[in-house]
Design a protein around this motif. Sequence first.
Motif, PDB file in Angstrom:
ATOM      1  N   PHE A  54       0.740  -1.210  -0.060  1.00  0.00           N
ATOM      2  CA  PHE A  54      -0.016  -0.064  -0.027  1.00  0.00           C
ATOM      3  C   PHE A  54       0.837   1.242   0.041  1.00  0.00           C
ATOM      4  O   PHE A  54       0.788   1.999  -0.665  1.00  0.00           O
ATOM      5  CB  PHE A  54      -0.968  -0.038   1.283  1.00  0.00           C
ATOM      6  CG  PHE A  54      -1.664   1.211   1.454  1.00  0.00           C
ATOM      7  CD1 PHE A  54      -2.654   1.635   0.432  1.00  0.00           C
ATOM      8  CD2 PHE A  54      -1.306   2.269   2.288  1.00  0.00           C
ATOM      9  CE1 PHE A  54      -3.659   2.542   0.833  1.00  0.00           C
ATOM     10  CE2 PHE A  54      -2.082   3.304   2.501  1.00  0.00           C
ATOM     11  CZ  PHE A  54      -3.169   3.731   1.630  1.00  0.00           C
ATOM     12  N   GLU A  55       1.851   1.458   0.959  1.00  0.00           N
ATOM     13  CA  GLU A  55       2.776   2.451   1.111  1.00  0.00           C
ATOM     14  C   GLU A  55       3.396   2.662  -0.119  1.00  0.00           C
ATOM     15  O   GLU A  55       3.449   4.080  -0.708  1.00  0.00           O
ATOM     16  CB  GLU A  55       3.605   2.240   2.153  1.00  0.00           C
ATOM     17  CG  GLU A  55       4.666   3.537   2.317  1.00  0.00           C
ATOM     18  CD  GLU A  55       5.836   3.105   3.205  1.00  0.00           C
ATOM     19  OE1 GLU A  55       6.691   4.047   3.386  1.00  0.00           O
ATOM     20  OE2 GLU A  55       5.640   2.018   3.901  1.00  0.00           O
ATOM     21  N   LEU A  56       3.904   1.785  -0.826  1.00  0.00           N
ATOM     22  CA  LEU A  56       4.746   1.876  -2.145  1.00  0.00           C
ATOM     23  C   LEU A  56       3.798   2.187  -3.365  1.00  0.00           C
ATOM     24  O   LEU A  56       4.267   3.206  -4.125  1.00  0.00           O
ATOM     25  CB  LEU A  56       5.622   0.863  -2.415  1.00  0.00           C
ATOM     26  CG  LEU A  56       6.810   0.665  -1.271  1.00  0.00           C
ATOM     27  CD1 LEU A  56       7.545  -0.740  -1.668  1.00  0.00           C
ATOM     28  CD2 LEU A  56       7.837   1.948  -1.371  1.00  0.00           C
ATOM     29  N   THR A  57       2.677   1.516  -3.226  1.00  0.00           N
ATOM     30  CA  THR A  57       1.840   2.078  -4.632  1.00  0.00           C
ATOM     31  C   THR A  57       1.538   3.429  -4.373  1.00  0.00           C
ATOM     32  O   THR A  57       1.323   4.047  -5.418  1.00  0.00           O
ATOM     33  CB  THR A  57       0.512   1.137  -4.423  1.00  0.00           C
ATOM     34  OG1 THR A  57       1.000  -0.172  -4.671  1.00  0.00           O
ATOM     35  CG2 THR A  57      -0.611   1.433  -5.589  1.00  0.00           C
ATOM     36  N   MET A  58       0.983   3.960  -3.082  1.00  0.00           N
ATOM     37  CA  MET A  58       0.623   5.505  -3.086  1.00  0.00           C
ATOM     38  C   MET A  58       1.901   6.197  -3.399  1.00  0.00           C
ATOM     39  O   MET A  58       1.635   7.410  -3.907  1.00  0.00           O
ATOM     40  CB  MET A  58       0.254   5.685  -1.564  1.00  0.00           C
ATOM     41  CG  MET A  58      -1.204   4.912  -1.229  1.00  0.00           C
ATOM     42  SD  MET A  58      -2.643   5.636  -2.200  1.00  0.00           S
ATOM     43  CE  MET A  58      -2.775   7.158  -1.497  1.00  0.00           C
ATOM     44  N   LEU A  59       2.948   5.982  -2.920  1.00  0.00           N
ATOM     45  CA  LEU A  59       4.129   6.649  -3.442  1.00  0.00           C
ATOM     46  C   LEU A  59       4.096   6.915  -4.742  1.00  0.00           C
ATOM     47  O   LEU A  59       4.648   8.041  -5.443  1.00  0.00           O
ATOM     48  CB  LEU A  59       5.479   6.006  -2.905  1.00  0.00           C
ATOM     49  CG  LEU A  59       6.653   6.729  -3.073  1.00  0.00           C
ATOM     50  CD1 LEU A  59       6.828   8.177  -2.551  1.00  0.00           C
ATOM     51  CD2 LEU A  59       8.007   5.703  -2.636  1.00  0.00           C
ATOM     52  N   CYS A  60       3.932   5.813  -5.613  1.00  0.00           N
ATOM     53  CA  CYS A  60       4.126   5.928  -7.163  1.00  0.00           C
ATOM     54  C   CYS A  60       2.966   6.751  -7.586  1.00  0.00           C
ATOM     55  O   CYS A  60       3.181   7.588  -8.515  1.00  0.00           O
ATOM     56  CB  CYS A  60       4.112   4.361  -7.626  1.00  0.00           C
ATOM     57  SG  CYS A  60       5.293   3.411  -7.406  1.00  0.00           S
ATOM     58  N   LEU A  61       2.019   6.568  -6.920  1.00  0.00           N
ATOM     59  CA  LEU A  61       0.552   7.369  -7.288  1.00  0.00           C
ATOM     60  C   LEU A  61       1.087   9.015  -7.024  1.00  0.00           C
ATOM     61  O   LEU A  61       0.645   9.898  -7.821  1.00  0.00           O
ATOM     62  CB  LEU A  61      -0.512   7.042  -6.732  1.00  0.00           C
ATOM     63  CG  LEU A  61      -1.070   5.646  -7.351  1.00  0.00           C
ATOM     64  CD1 LEU A  61      -2.480   5.564  -6.457  1.00  0.00           C
ATOM     65  CD2 LEU A  61      -1.589   6.008  -8.841  1.00  0.00           C
TER      66      LEU A  61
END
Length: 247
Positions: A23-30
């Motif tokens: 979750f944290e890394l997906t949000m970072l990409c977004l």
Amino acid sequence: YVRMLEQEKPDCVYIGVTTNAHFELTMLCLDHGVPVICEKAMFTNSRDAETVFRRAQEQGVFVMEAMWSRFLPASAQVRDWIRTGRIGRVIMGDMMLCCDMPRDPDNRYFSPELGGGAAYDLTVYPYELMTWWIGQEVQAVSGQAVWHQTGVDETEILVLKLEDALASLRTTFMRRAGDRAEIHGENGYIVVPGAHRASECSLYEDGKEPVHFVDDRTGNGFVYEVEEAMRCIRAGLTESPVIPHRD
């Protein structure tokens, strides 16, 4: 990760770390407007999934779970046989995925902190394959689990009540007991050995000679989901029709 996103500006990021960080890394990409393919299980709860997919839609950025099994040619053949009525109305399905994992309580399989457990690591395969193959809405889910001393689920059996069929899903970390799927219809059945990484499948229609499909062209099964992501990103899509956000 931030330096990569800002300096390299990748066309897409594949997230293959342990489940707890998805979750944290997906949000970072977004945050950086970068498309994502994220390994299964994509998130540990529905709240995180809803947050990510809402954000992806708002930004118009592609995000997809890396459920590579749905893209394999043999898996697609199973779906096609069912969709074209080769076994008639589907009555029931069964899939088991049983592995003997290292018993280290600190590894990703058994550690709650790393997002461990059979549901996130194994059951996601039979769930997403069986529902995709049969193509019916899930109306109810019931099940039982055996819990490991670390607190994660080590063995479980789920029963899905679909619109017009039932499906049983059996997984465990504790023994290499098989990887196989069967789908039965009124007029025949389909067998898929090694189902989550399928390279072959067989069709048994009542009163006809069996049909055996063998995928002899795939070298790396992960290529198909990458090609799908490339196609969707180029087309300006935010999700793939093969594994859409609603799944």
